[in-house]
Design an enzyme around this catalytic site. Structure first.
Site, PDB file in Angstrom:
ATOM      1  CB  CYS A 202      -0.796  -0.110   1.321  1.00  0.00           C
ATOM      2  SG  CYS A 202      -2.049   1.425   1.568  1.00  0.00           S
TER       3      CYS A 202
ATOM      4  CB  CYS B  64      -1.954   4.968   4.776  1.00  0.00           C
ATOM      5  SG  CYS B  64      -3.622   3.851   3.656  1.00  0.00           S
ATOM      6  CB  SER B  65      -0.760   0.329   6.628  1.00  0.00           C
ATOM      7  OG  SER B  65      -1.569   0.583   7.071  1.00  0.00           O
ATOM      8  CB  CYS B  66      -4.933  -0.489   2.332  1.00  0.00           C
ATOM      9  SG  CYS B  66      -5.626   1.016   2.033  1.00  0.00           S
TER      10      CYS B  66
HETATM   11 FE    FE Z   1      -3.472   2.144   2.543  1.00  0.00          FE
END
Ligand code: FE
Length: 198
Positions: free
Chosen positions: A103, A106-108
Site C-alpha cells: 500500500c 498507508c497500510s491497506c
Molecule cells: Fe493504505
C-alpha cells in the site's frame, strides 16, 4: 499495538494519538470500540484464515476458480469477511509470474484473511521501493527470483485489497488440505516469500 517505534514512525504515532484523542473528545470515537477491534484483529483474526483459503484453493480446483474470479465471495464461503475485506482481489503466483502487494499510501491490507499488517509493510522504505525496484527489495527480503520471472506489484487501497495465492510447493502432492494449512505463511500471501515444502 506497535512493536518498537522508530524515530521515523514517531511523528505518525503522535499524530495518530492526537487525532484519536480529538475524535474521542468530540464524541465521534469510542475508545472501547477501537480497543475491541484491535484486540480482535491481533488475537482472533490472523494469517491462519488466509492459509485456510490458500489450502482450499490448492486442493479444490473449482474453489480456486471461484477465488480468482471473485475473491471476496469465495473467501466469505469459508466464513471470513468484515472490515477492510469488502473487496478482496486474489492473484495467483506461478513459476513465470510473481505478484507482490504494497500500500503505497498507508497500510491497506486484507484484515479478514491476514489480520493486521506487519511493521515492515507499513515502513515507508518498503512502500516506496517495492514499486520502483521490486526484484531488489524481494531479494533483500530473502526471495531471489530468476530474471525471467515477471513481477507485478499491486497497490492496495481503501477500495481494493489484494491477496496472493502462492504456488503450492512441489513435494506436497500427498498432503491433505489440513496438512497444507500450516505451511502457508503470511509473507507468502503478501508475495514477499514463497511457501516452502515441509
Ligand atoms: Fe493504505
Amino acid at each position: 499495538m506497535t512493536t518498537g517505534t522508530t524515530s521515523e514512525q514517531l511523528p505518525i504515532a503522535l499524530r495518530t494519538e492526537a487525532l484519536e484523542q480529538l475524535l474521542t473528545e468530540r464524541g465521534l470515537l469510542d475508545p472501547a470500540t477501537m480497543d475491541g477491534i484491535i484486540t480482535t484483529y491481533e488475537t482472533s483474526v490472523g494469517p491462519l484464515n488466509g492459509a485456510k483459503v490458500v489450502a482450499r484453493a490448492w486442493t479444490d480446483p473449482e474453489y480456486r476458480s471461484r477465488l480468482l474470479e471473485d475473491g471476496t465471495a469465495a473467501i466469505k464461503e469459508l466464513g471470513f469477511s468484515g472490515p477492510q475485506g469488502e473487496h478482496i482481489v486474489v492473484v495467483e503466483n506461478t513459476p513465470a509470474t510473481h505478484h507482490v502487494v504494497v500500500c503505497t499510501l498507508c497500510s491497506c491490507y486484507p484484515w479478514p484473511v491476514l489480520g493486521l499488517p506487519p511493521s515492515w509493510y507499513k515502513d515507508p522504505a518498503y512502500r516506496s521501493r517495492v514499486v520502483k525496484e521490486p526484484r531488489t527489495v524481494l531479494r533483500e527480503m530473502g526471495l531471489d527470483l530468476d530474471g525471467s520471472v515477471q513481477i507485478t506489484v499491486h497497490d492496495s487501497t481503501s477500495e481494493v485489497r489484494w491477496l496472493v495465492l502462492p504456488e503450492r510447493p512441489t513435494g506436497t502432492e500427498d498432503l491433505s488440505e489440513e496438512e497444507l494449512v500450516p505451511l502457508v505463511t503470511r509473507d507468502s500471501m503478501v508475495g514477499v516469500a514463497k511457501v516452502a515444502a515441509p
